[in-house]
Motif scaffolding. Sequence first.
Motif, PDB file in Angstrom:
ATOM      1  N   PHE A  41      -5.552   5.259  -3.089  1.00  0.00           N
ATOM      2  CA  PHE A  41      -5.554   3.803  -2.954  1.00  0.00           C
ATOM      3  C   PHE A  41      -4.117   3.152  -2.325  1.00  0.00           C
ATOM      4  O   PHE A  41      -4.045   2.202  -1.601  1.00  0.00           O
ATOM      5  N   TRP A  79      -7.663  -3.134   1.527  1.00  0.00           N
ATOM      6  CA  TRP A  79      -6.790  -3.379   0.322  1.00  0.00           C
ATOM      7  C   TRP A  79      -6.375  -4.641   0.018  1.00  0.00           C
ATOM      8  O   TRP A  79      -6.154  -4.821  -1.457  1.00  0.00           O
ATOM      9  N   ASN A 130      -8.115  -4.387  -3.552  1.00  0.00           N
ATOM     10  CA  ASN A 130      -7.395  -3.304  -4.446  1.00  0.00           C
ATOM     11  C   ASN A 130      -7.210  -3.378  -5.712  1.00  0.00           C
ATOM     12  O   ASN A 130      -7.561  -3.003  -6.721  1.00  0.00           O
TER      13      ASN A 130
END
Length: 748
Positions: free
Chosen positions: A679, A691, A695
């Motif tokens: 990630f 992201w 995320n």
Amino acid sequence: MAADDKHLAEKAAEVEGGDSSLVMDADFEEMISKVVPTTDDTTLPSFTLRVWIIGTFFCFVLGAINTVFLFRSNSFGVSSYVAILLAYPMGNFLAKVMPSVKFNFFGIEVDTNPGPFSIKEHVLISIFAGTGASSIYGIDNLGVQEIFYDLDIGHWWGIAFLFCSATLGFGIAGMCRSFLIRPKAMIWPSILPSVAMFMAFHQGELHSQVEDENAASAAASGKKEWSQLKMFGVGTLAMGVWTFVPGFMASTLRTIAPLCWITPAGSLGQKLGSPVWGPGIFSLSLDWTVAGSTPMSIPFWVAVNQLASTIIFLWVLSPLAWQGNWFNQPETSVQLNTTSLFKKDGAPFKGAMIIDKNTKTVVDSLYNKVKPIHMTTIFAFAYMGHFASLTSSITNTIVWHGKDIARQWRANGKSDKNDIHCTLIDKYDEVPNTWYYGFFVFTAILTTIVAEFSGLNMPWWATFFAIALSTCGTIPIAIVLATSGVSLYMNVVSQFLIGLILPGQPIVMMAFKCLGVTVSLQCLTLLGDLKLGHYMKVPPRHVFLSQMLSQIMAVFFCYISYRWWMATPEHREWVTYFGSKKAAGNLWTSQTLNTYYSASLIWGAVGPKRFFFESSYAPVIYVGLALGISLPIVLRLCYLFVGGPIPWQLIYAPILLSPQGPSGNQAHHFTGFVVSFIFQFFIYRYRSTWWKKYNYVLATALDVGSALSTIFITLAFEDRHIEFPAWLLNCTDSTEPCGRGDWCAITV
């Protein structure tokens, strides 16, 4: 602004630019600036009656539950993310059904229903809930005193001790705001998942740059993308379902040990590969509660430093020291991954062997019969890391950030005039310094009284020493937390110093340690909440009052819960079963309290002079101190004079020198790195649009889903001793070859 002040502000503003040493990772900082909101609505309700009602409820529930869970064999706590999730529908419900009644309360205009449930109310409720979820560190102190030392200081002294230890650090936070909260380089990675979660729930109330980018991307592609709230819901549900697999039906998936698959049964490789018995080299876990969302919130360079620390200290040095017998240890049946101590004959060591029951001090003649006392090499290198990381955080702060901090301090927080977050938050009244300092003086005096007269028998000068030590140590620790998301603590250095000054007094040592840790810890907690309020544009005074009031309530909630649990004699007895396989209460032997107890023996009863300097463990201390002092200087010199492609500023000594100690499952090290690589490196670099949008929302969702399912599994199955039928991936003590549940066949 006076000419001198203006000049200072301009100089400090230059510090906040790209050349500031406070900026660890400019690219990551720029990415974060797009995630947090850059607008504000000053009309949104904030410190409302709804906050009091919902916040108090969750402070009580989480405080009570996590205080009881303190006694569990495997450490587990209910995250405040659960409260954040449930507070949203509760807040909207109250907004719909509560009548709007306005009245004056001591000069404050109160409206029982000021309108729709707002993001600022949600943030303040999370502060109430987070305070309860954190429990009170002083409970550990009271528990060890009563269970292992038979010392009960009474209800009122106990409550007073918890109150002082939990609130004393608030005053220090006021001294640090200008250079730990306002500079945008202080990103506080640990709170970013919460920011993303609030933004997902309250879309439209505040605005961030990433929302513009997402809208533009969707318009260009013509595809309808998931909302953040949908991602949160799907992530929570998916992880909630999955947690039942490793958490109940296939427990072997909690500890995947590849080294045990390729080495012969009973060999050294089995011990080194086991994350339960040993260091768990290259071990993984498919249980999200083992790794958690932290690897998805910290920058990738932090994860690299953590893995390097694990490899050096846990995977290499600890096994070498064990096999090479660097510390002249006897043969013992004690496993490598434990905090338990053992005597010169290898038998387990208990404090009752050397402690006088009446005076609670060491009897020298009894100690001389069993000395020297030993600990495992993993435990030894963990202590070395504590000394190294704390001293390196101080040295690192001086050699890397000293000039910039001094300029920030002299500028008095005026260096951030061009920062949008500071511009928006400055519309609200700041917390006066007199609030911080006045409360600090009050709690310092009360703490001195409690420590001297409650039965702890800690001298007044020791109380002042603990406060001074924590004050000096908090700033470098806070810088590490604010820039990297990694927490360091004052526990070992505080134990070491008081153990040198007052050896053989474990009760005094524990009280001193408790103050040393909690003064710093509560300061960091308040600073983190202030930064969260800074990002979400919540009035600073409301944040301060929420933290203060919730902490006071948590003292009573946690103490009542603690007393309720301790009222059953069997519960106290279960804690003493730690390390054994007695069936009754084997889920409630409290690794936390036993670790605290072991520390009281090492640093308090035996004392650092006898335990370390009169034994072969002396290098644990002086090598740790030497590394902590020298490594940041060496790295700084390399940065200045060597340069090249190596990012010397990202080789971060306080993290590199902070190895983790014994734990229930060492698989969290490599698992966390893999999660961070996926990630925080791959997706962050090659799928940056995804992201920025998802995320931190997904990180929070995974935590919430696993927490909810773990609570259910604990209450519905484990506490009722209901087990899933044994099969290939669900091992019990009677099924082989999985042994301890990690497929490692170990013979001792």
